[in-house]
Motif scaffolding. Structure first.
Motif, mmCIF file in Angstrom:
data_model
loop_
_atom_site.group_PDB
_atom_site.id
_atom_site.type_symbol
_atom_site.label_atom_id
_atom_site.label_comp_id
_atom_site.label_asym_id
_atom_site.label_seq_id
_atom_site.Cartn_x
_atom_site.Cartn_y
_atom_site.Cartn_z
ATOM 1 N N LEU A 123 0.814 -1.207 0.000
ATOM 2 C CA LEU A 123 0.000 0.000 0.000
ATOM 3 C C LEU A 123 0.852 1.263 0.000
ATOM 4 N N GLY A 124 2.099 1.133 0.411
ATOM 5 C CA GLY A 124 2.965 2.298 0.439
ATOM 6 C C GLY A 124 3.758 2.474 -0.832
ATOM 7 N N LEU A 125 3.460 1.678 -1.854
ATOM 8 C CA LEU A 125 4.189 1.747 -3.120
ATOM 9 C C LEU A 125 4.112 3.155 -3.698
ATOM 10 N N ARG A 126 5.276 3.672 -4.092
ATOM 11 C CA ARG A 126 5.305 5.033 -4.638
ATOM 12 C C ARG A 126 4.656 5.069 -6.016
ATOM 13 N N ARG A 127 3.928 6.124 -6.275
ATOM 14 C CA ARG A 127 3.301 6.311 -7.572
ATOM 15 C C ARG A 127 4.350 6.738 -8.601
ATOM 16 N N ASN A 128 3.964 6.718 -9.868
ATOM 17 C CA ASN A 128 4.851 7.217 -10.907
ATOM 18 C C ASN A 128 5.129 8.699 -10.675
ATOM 19 N N MET A 129 6.136 9.203 -11.371
ATOM 20 C CA MET A 129 6.498 10.604 -11.223
ATOM 21 C C MET A 129 5.335 11.517 -11.592
ATOM 22 N N ALA A 130 4.526 11.100 -12.597
ATOM 23 C CA ALA A 130 3.364 11.904 -12.989
ATOM 24 C C ALA A 130 2.339 11.886 -11.864
ATOM 25 N N THR A 131 1.763 13.040 -11.578
ATOM 26 C CA THR A 131 0.775 13.128 -10.508
ATOM 27 C C THR A 131 -0.609 13.336 -11.103
ATOM 28 N N PHE A 132 -1.590 12.714 -10.467
ATOM 29 C CA PHE A 132 -2.977 12.816 -10.900
ATOM 30 C C PHE A 132 -3.819 13.223 -9.699
ATOM 31 N N SER A 133 -4.665 14.213 -9.909
ATOM 32 C CA SER A 133 -5.480 14.704 -8.799
ATOM 33 C C SER A 133 -6.522 13.693 -8.366
ATOM 34 N N GLY A 134 -6.972 12.871 -9.306
ATOM 35 C CA GLY A 134 -7.946 11.833 -8.990
ATOM 36 C C GLY A 134 -9.375 12.356 -8.873
ATOM 37 N N LEU A 135 -10.293 11.424 -8.712
ATOM 38 C CA LEU A 135 -11.718 11.728 -8.563
ATOM 39 C C LEU A 135 -12.321 10.784 -7.538
ATOM 40 N N ARG A 136 -13.458 11.159 -7.004
ATOM 41 C CA ARG A 136 -14.171 10.228 -6.126
ATOM 42 C C ARG A 136 -14.693 9.060 -6.954
ATOM 43 N N LEU A 137 -14.787 7.904 -6.338
ATOM 44 C CA LEU A 137 -15.232 6.702 -7.041
ATOM 45 C C LEU A 137 -16.580 6.924 -7.715
ATOM 46 N N ASN A 138 -17.511 7.574 -7.041
ATOM 47 C CA ASN A 138 -18.839 7.767 -7.629
ATOM 48 C C ASN A 138 -18.782 8.666 -8.868
ATOM 49 N N GLU A 139 -17.793 9.575 -8.924
ATOM 50 C CA GLU A 139 -17.636 10.427 -10.098
ATOM 51 C C GLU A 139 -17.133 9.607 -11.291
ATOM 52 N N VAL A 140 -16.202 8.688 -11.025
ATOM 53 C CA VAL A 140 -15.698 7.825 -12.094
ATOM 54 C C VAL A 140 -16.817 6.909 -12.592
ATOM 55 N N VAL A 141 -17.591 6.360 -11.662
ATOM 56 C CA VAL A 141 -18.708 5.490 -12.038
ATOM 57 C C VAL A 141 -19.706 6.245 -12.905
ATOM 58 N N ASN A 142 -19.970 7.506 -12.579
ATOM 59 C CA ASN A 142 -20.893 8.306 -13.392
ATOM 60 C C ASN A 142 -20.379 8.462 -14.821
ATOM 61 N N VAL A 143 -19.072 8.635 -14.985
ATOM 62 C CA VAL A 143 -18.476 8.751 -16.314
ATOM 63 C C VAL A 143 -18.639 7.436 -17.076
ATOM 64 N N LEU A 144 -18.401 6.329 -16.387
ATOM 65 C CA LEU A 144 -18.557 5.013 -17.016
ATOM 66 C C LEU A 144 -20.007 4.770 -17.429
ATOM 67 N N GLU A 145 -20.934 5.198 -16.589
ATOM 68 C CA GLU A 145 -22.365 5.014 -16.884
ATOM 69 C C GLU A 145 -22.815 5.869 -18.075
ATOM 70 N N LYS A 146 -22.216 7.041 -18.223
ATOM 71 C CA LYS A 146 -22.573 7.897 -19.351
ATOM 72 C C LYS A 146 -22.087 7.304 -20.668
ATOM 73 N N PHE A 147 -20.922 6.627 -20.630
ATOM 74 C CA PHE A 147 -20.427 5.987 -21.847
ATOM 75 C C PHE A 147 -21.314 4.812 -22.234
ATOM 76 N N ALA A 148 -21.641 3.964 -21.264
ATOM 77 C CA ALA A 148 -22.470 2.776 -21.529
ATOM 78 C C ALA A 148 -23.361 2.514 -20.322
ATOM 79 N N PRO A 149 -24.590 3.031 -20.344
ATOM 80 C CA PRO A 149 -25.500 2.830 -19.209
ATOM 81 C C PRO A 149 -25.688 1.343 -18.896
ATOM 82 N N LEU B 179 -12.308 11.506 -18.306
ATOM 83 C CA LEU B 179 -11.931 11.832 -16.924
ATOM 84 C C LEU B 179 -11.068 13.090 -16.867
ATOM 85 N N GLN B 180 -10.890 13.735 -18.014
ATOM 86 C CA GLN B 180 -10.128 14.982 -18.138
ATOM 87 C C GLN B 180 -8.701 14.814 -17.604
ATOM 88 N N GLU B 181 -8.128 13.623 -17.866
ATOM 89 C CA GLU B 181 -6.742 13.322 -17.483
ATOM 90 C C GLU B 181 -6.505 13.423 -15.972
#
Length: 292
Positions: free
Chosen positions: A6-32, A260-262
């Motif tokens: 769980l402490g594994l370092r992420r790649n050098m690139a940083t991502f702000s991320g989103l809440r899980l429900n926000e990602v799910v909403n994006v997935l649902e919009k692509f294919a309900p 997901l706007q990167e």
């Protein structure tokens, strides 16, 4: 067994991320998920917590134990598995069964799991449209249009084309980056031109049954289904089940990043593969000679 770093370092690139429900909403919009077949089990299957934050996503065709190990090693937050690893109701969660172990591994390591399956098959721009790109398309429409939609959504695809079988076979092999099996119609041969092609990723025998087409492309089909198609004037190309689906993940990787706007990193599994491999006789003989 599935305790991740769980402490594994992420790649050098940083991502702000989103809440899980926000990602799910994006997935649902692509294919309900409402597009999925009634027998299917799609959507968010594992939610580790209501406030789960997602920075890294792993796409896979099947969530096997090697793929889960990869997800832990890469410290992803969400696994999108095209096939749902939880399909029939689970009456217990133990370490005795591989699918139950996957559920345990996701929960103790806080990995969310989403599965789209037949919703991705039906949606315009989904799995079947990706598979159809192997064909020189002159026209395309769903085999079974989805009620209430007018945008090309539905089960399977019927493609108009004008290609000799030999050319189509090579194009399909290049498209899926793998070999295919051919069952020629009784009166067909490699130079026969086909003008209609039925498409159904995965196991397409039931969807394609009764179709009037010169050729059909699917993942797998039974021996007797093949004979029926061949005697009804239809050549069949089989890719193996998941090989008819997996290539869409690379296409969806770009789609999801943009939607997901990167804000999240989207990876495609390196461990995911079709369980079937072709063992050519010459290769087997070479292996046997080495062992001797």
């Amino acid at each position: 067994m599935f305790r991740g770093a769980l402490g594994l370092r992420r790649n050098m690139a940083t991502f702000s991320g989103l809440r899980l429900n926000e990602v799910v909403n994006v997935l649902e919009k692509f294919a309900p998920t409402s597009l999925a077949e009634k027998w299917d089990n799609v959507g968010l299957l594992i939610e580790p917590s209501t406030d789960k934050h997602v920075e890294r996503i792993l796409l896979t065709n099947d969530l096997t134990e090697p793929v889960l190990g990869e997800a832990l090693e890469k410290n992803v937050d969400l696994i999108i598995s095209y096939h749902p690893p939880i399909f029939r109701p689970l009456t217990r969660i133990t370490m005795a069964n591989w699918k139950e172990r996957i559920v345990v591994g996701c929960l103790i390591n806080s990995k969310a799991l989403y599965s789209p399956h037949t919703a991705w098959d039906k949606v315009l721009g989904g799995v079947n449209d990706w598979l159809a790109k192997a064909v020189d398309i002159k026209g395309i429409k769903p085999l079974i249009p989805e009620p209430g939609t007018v945008d090309g959504t539905g089960s399977g695809r019927l493609v108009e084309t004008n290609m000799p079988i030999s050319q189509l076979v090579h194009a399909l092999q290049d498209h899926i980056d793998n070999s295919v099996h051919i069952a020629y119609a009784v009166d067909h041969h490699p130079k026969t031109f086909v003008r209609t092609v039925g498409i159904c990723a995965g196991s397409g025998g039931s969807v394609l049954k009764g179709i009037q087409a010169d050729l059909v492309i699917t993942g797998e089909m039974s021996h007797h289904e093949l004979l029926d198609f061949n005697h009804n004037g239809t050549t069949v190309l089989l890719c193996n089940h998941s090989n008819s689906e997996r290539g869409f993940l690379r296409e969806f990787q770009s789609i999801l990043k943009e939607r997901l706007q990167e804000k999240c990193e989207v990876l495609v599994s390196e461990k995911d593969k079709d369980p079937l491999q072709t063992a050519f006789r010459s290769n087997l003989q070479a292996v046997q000679q080495v062992k001797q």
